[in-house]
Design an enzyme around this catalytic site. Structure first.
Site, PDB file in Angstrom:
ATOM      1  N   HIS A  96       4.251 -27.943  17.914  1.00 52.87           N
ATOM      2  CA  HIS A  96       3.051 -27.566  17.172  1.00 52.87           C
ATOM      3  C   HIS A  96       3.189 -28.064  15.735  1.00 52.87           C
ATOM      4  O   HIS A  96       3.880 -27.458  14.925  1.00 52.87           O
ATOM      5  CB  HIS A  96       2.868 -26.038  17.168  1.00 52.87           C
ATOM      6  CG  HIS A  96       2.544 -25.480  18.513  1.00 52.87           C
ATOM      7  ND1 HIS A  96       1.334 -25.693  19.113  1.00 52.87           N
ATOM      8  CD2 HIS A  96       3.267 -24.721  19.378  1.00 52.87           C
ATOM      9  CE1 HIS A  96       1.324 -25.086  20.290  1.00 52.87           C
ATOM     10  NE2 HIS A  96       2.477 -24.496  20.479  1.00 52.87           N
ATOM     11  N   HIS A 106       3.291 -31.766  24.524  1.00 55.09           N
ATOM     12  CA  HIS A 106       4.086 -31.047  25.514  1.00 55.09           C
ATOM     13  C   HIS A 106       4.704 -32.071  26.448  1.00 55.09           C
ATOM     14  O   HIS A 106       4.067 -33.056  26.817  1.00 55.09           O
ATOM     15  CB  HIS A 106       3.177 -30.107  26.321  1.00 55.09           C
ATOM     16  CG  HIS A 106       3.783 -29.640  27.614  1.00 55.09           C
ATOM     17  ND1 HIS A 106       3.305 -30.046  28.845  1.00 55.09           N
ATOM     18  CD2 HIS A 106       4.824 -28.823  27.845  1.00 55.09           C
ATOM     19  CE1 HIS A 106       4.042 -29.473  29.794  1.00 55.09           C
ATOM     20  NE2 HIS A 106       4.961 -28.730  29.223  1.00 55.09           N
ATOM     21  N   ASN A 108       7.799 -32.336  29.846  1.00 54.37           N
ATOM     22  CA  ASN A 108       8.688 -31.603  30.736  1.00 54.37           C
ATOM     23  C   ASN A 108       9.205 -32.578  31.780  1.00 54.37           C
ATOM     24  O   ASN A 108       8.433 -33.377  32.312  1.00 54.37           O
ATOM     25  CB  ASN A 108       7.892 -30.462  31.393  1.00 54.37           C
ATOM     26  CG  ASN A 108       8.670 -29.748  32.487  1.00 54.37           C
ATOM     27  OD1 ASN A 108       8.220 -29.669  33.625  1.00 54.37           O
ATOM     28  ND2 ASN A 108       9.825 -29.243  32.156  1.00 54.37           N
ATOM     29  N   VAL A 109      10.515 -32.520  32.039  1.00 58.28           N
ATOM     30  CA  VAL A 109      11.056 -33.194  33.226  1.00 58.28           C
ATOM     31  C   VAL A 109      11.980 -32.216  33.924  1.00 58.28           C
ATOM     32  O   VAL A 109      12.763 -31.516  33.276  1.00 58.28           O
ATOM     33  CB  VAL A 109      11.813 -34.510  32.903  1.00 58.28           C
ATOM     34  CG1 VAL A 109      10.832 -35.638  32.604  1.00 58.28           C
ATOM     35  CG2 VAL A 109      12.804 -34.345  31.761  1.00 58.28           C
ATOM     36  N   ARG A 110      11.887 -32.140  35.247  1.00 53.43           N
ATOM     37  CA  ARG A 110      12.656 -31.114  35.956  1.00 53.43           C
ATOM     38  C   ARG A 110      13.039 -31.576  37.352  1.00 53.43           C
ATOM     39  O   ARG A 110      12.406 -32.468  37.930  1.00 53.43           O
ATOM     40  CB  ARG A 110      11.861 -29.817  36.035  1.00 53.43           C
ATOM     41  CG  ARG A 110      10.543 -29.928  36.755  1.00 53.43           C
ATOM     42  CD  ARG A 110       9.719 -28.640  36.684  1.00 53.43           C
ATOM     43  NE  ARG A 110       8.461 -28.811  37.415  1.00 53.43           N
ATOM     44  CZ  ARG A 110       7.354 -29.331  36.900  1.00 53.43           C
ATOM     45  NH1 ARG A 110       7.319 -29.708  35.643  1.00 53.43           N
ATOM     46  NH2 ARG A 110       6.283 -29.477  37.650  1.00 53.43           N
ATOM     47  N   HIS A 175     -12.401 -21.447  32.746  1.00 55.21           N
ATOM     48  CA  HIS A 175     -13.305 -20.494  32.088  1.00 55.21           C
ATOM     49  C   HIS A 175     -13.940 -21.077  30.829  1.00 55.21           C
ATOM     50  O   HIS A 175     -14.830 -20.459  30.242  1.00 55.21           O
ATOM     51  CB  HIS A 175     -12.567 -19.192  31.775  1.00 55.21           C
ATOM     52  CG  HIS A 175     -11.475 -19.337  30.762  1.00 55.21           C
ATOM     53  ND1 HIS A 175     -10.295 -20.016  31.013  1.00 55.21           N
ATOM     54  CD2 HIS A 175     -11.375 -18.909  29.481  1.00 55.21           C
ATOM     55  CE1 HIS A 175      -9.535 -19.981  29.950  1.00 55.21           C
ATOM     56  NE2 HIS A 175     -10.148 -19.324  28.999  1.00 55.21           N
ATOM     57  N   GLY A 259      13.169 -15.248  33.960  1.00 58.88           N
ATOM     58  CA  GLY A 259      13.655 -16.243  32.993  1.00 58.88           C
ATOM     59  C   GLY A 259      13.749 -15.631  31.607  1.00 58.88           C
ATOM     60  O   GLY A 259      13.320 -14.502  31.388  1.00 58.88           O
ATOM     61  N   ARG A 260      14.276 -16.392  30.651  1.00 59.65           N
ATOM     62  CA  ARG A 260      14.439 -15.854  29.297  1.00 59.65           C
ATOM     63  C   ARG A 260      13.092 -15.921  28.578  1.00 59.65           C
ATOM     64  O   ARG A 260      12.613 -17.002  28.219  1.00 59.65           O
ATOM     65  CB  ARG A 260      15.494 -16.666  28.548  1.00 59.65           C
ATOM     66  CG  ARG A 260      15.779 -16.118  27.151  1.00 59.65           C
ATOM     67  CD  ARG A 260      16.918 -16.894  26.515  1.00 59.65           C
ATOM     68  NE  ARG A 260      17.234 -16.402  25.192  1.00 59.65           N
ATOM     69  CZ  ARG A 260      16.804 -16.973  24.053  1.00 59.65           C
ATOM     70  NH1 ARG A 260      16.005 -18.021  24.094  1.00 59.65           N
ATOM     71  NH2 ARG A 260      17.163 -16.469  22.883  1.00 59.65           N
TER      72      ARG A 260
END
Lengths: 302, 302
Positions: A96, A106, A108-110, A175, A259-260
């Site tokens: 941000h 954003h 992400n790799v997983r 929405h 999860g944390r």
């Protein structure tokens, strides 16, 4: 286990590379680290930079959780995974920026792996990156998508269009009838190629993130802005919160599976406004965002 | 239909009474009204007061939606309601005060009715009210619960304890291991009594809200506060957002069934902060909230 170690090594290096690159935009603050353990197996390394000149908040998280029993929410739709040994590892980041002319990003790799006795093992890759501008510049969005396309190039001509569309579909606020931003790439359950090729794709996506994002940061971070731009940024950040808490599977899965919390919710912006029934004046720069950017659109010629 | 008209008359009067009572705490701003129509039947009257001296934002909404087909999300768990004529009407309010010593308040009373040919009709009442302090005063919380208990008094000695517990259970953030606030009353699917008695209970809950909340507003609205208190309020408001978007059934049902987004999300606070991994200093007034108020507790002797 050798595969998992190789992926883990890559992910930790990616986390380092990204954090170092982001820190180059800061004069006085650095990433702080929190290593955490998951009581039932694994843990993570959360790295957060707060109150920077360029980045109001940036979180770049590594986690690797494992165990001999999948968390209940994860098996609700996949009962075949009950009682599996599993590993889930990835890097997830949300940035941000302070300046409203710099978009939120954003990535992400997983990787997910599960096995149980007398059954073939199961694995897949997932991830992507997407961009959320407040005052968009067409040049930035086109270049962002060009890098997204470059990341997919070596894997076939249909890969970028498929994962670009998936991104538009996934980061969509029903929405509001708005996309979260201008998209990028999103993929999940990826195991159509052999493991090595999938792993290469993960690396290509991970490695293209900084290439795609940092030029935009560099170009816009010193733009002059005033209260109007700041207020619009804070207002639009509300949509980010709505998406992450109402729709994002990763957030919901993370929270439900124990999860944390603080690592998962580092995705939420540091300062957010909601204003009842507000909409931009027609013809204003704020209306431009809604009219031309928050709908799926083809950004590059292919 | 006569029952529904009587309930509607009560609800619109309740909305008026509450708005007028809240406006007495303001010098220059008033509630603004938005009447809206639902394309497939019914609509509502949203009343929002923004940027007041006392109330940073207050929304008091009436809605009455009906149709000959229940929205899909509502029938997923109750297939017997498919293809029913239905009416859902209620008043729902959320008040975000400016002064951090004044708690946020929420209240809701609602009625649901459904019927189809050759089946007995189905109806129930739901609602309650609950309080979310930032810097709590024990006196305020005890009195709040005393009014909650008074509202239930005429309906049997077990009503307050049952709905007080339901409130503690419902307004609970699992991922934080915190209650949203200090609770009050929550009930749903109420049809154990005859209709008239249930309707009286709705009125008792509705009518006790102002009695319970306004003395607290009056007592605390001029308390001196500084940046520290304001920041803690903005931080804690994040929990309110997390609850409403992650857990609240009314919010999710409303958004999924095509309700009016702006009326539903008026529950979100106007300004909110998130701060990564923050927790109050032990022994501080902020820690007092966590230690003594965000866990279910018996507040009154019965």
């Amino acid at each position: 286990m050798e595969d998992i170690e190789r992926i883990k090594t890559y992910l930790l290096r990616l986390q380092n590379t990204i954090c170092s690159a982001l820190e180059l935009h800061e004069t006085s603050v650095k990433f702080e680290e929190d290593a955490w353990q998951r009581p039932t197996g694994g843990g993570g390394l959360t790295r957060v930079l707060a109150d920077g000149d360029t980045f109001e908040q940036a979180g770049v998280n590594f986690s690797h959780v494992f165990g001999d029993k999948m968390p209940a929410p994860a098996t609700a739709l996949r009962p075949e995974l009950e009682n599996c040994n599993f590993h889930a590892l990835g890097v997830s980041l949300v940035i941000h920026p302070r300046n409203p002319y710099v978009p939120t990003a954003h990535a992400n790799v997983r990787y997910f792996f599960a096995e149980k006795q007398n059954h073939p093992s199961v694995w897949w890759f997932g991830g992507g990156f997407d961009l959320t501008p407040y005052y968009p510049f067409e040049q930035d969005v086109v270049e962002w998508h060009q890098y997204a396309s470059d990341a997919c190039q070596a894997f076939g001509p249909d890969v970028y269009p498929r994962y670009k569309k998936w991104c538009d579909d996934y980061f969509y606020l029903k929405h509001r009838d708005e996309t979260r931003g201008v998209g990028g790439l999103f993929y999940d359950d990826l195991n159509i190629w052999e493991f090595e090729r999938c792993f290469e794709f993960m690396q290509s996506v991970g490695n293209h993130f900084c290439k795609a994002y940092l030029p935009i940061v560099q170009r816009r971070k010193n733009n002059t802005y005033g209260q109007r731009q700041r207020e619009f940024q804070l207002y639009r950040r509300g949509r980010y919160v709505e998406f992450n808490l109402l729709y994002d599977r990763g957030t919901m899965f993370g929270l439900q599976s124990g999860g944390r919390t603080e690592s998962i919710l580092m995705s939420l912006p540091p300062v957010v406004n909601w204003r009842y029934h507000w909409s931009p004046e027609p013809g204003s720069p704020e209306a431009e965002l809604y009219e031309n950017y928050l709908k799926p659109r083809e950004w590059i010629n292919r």
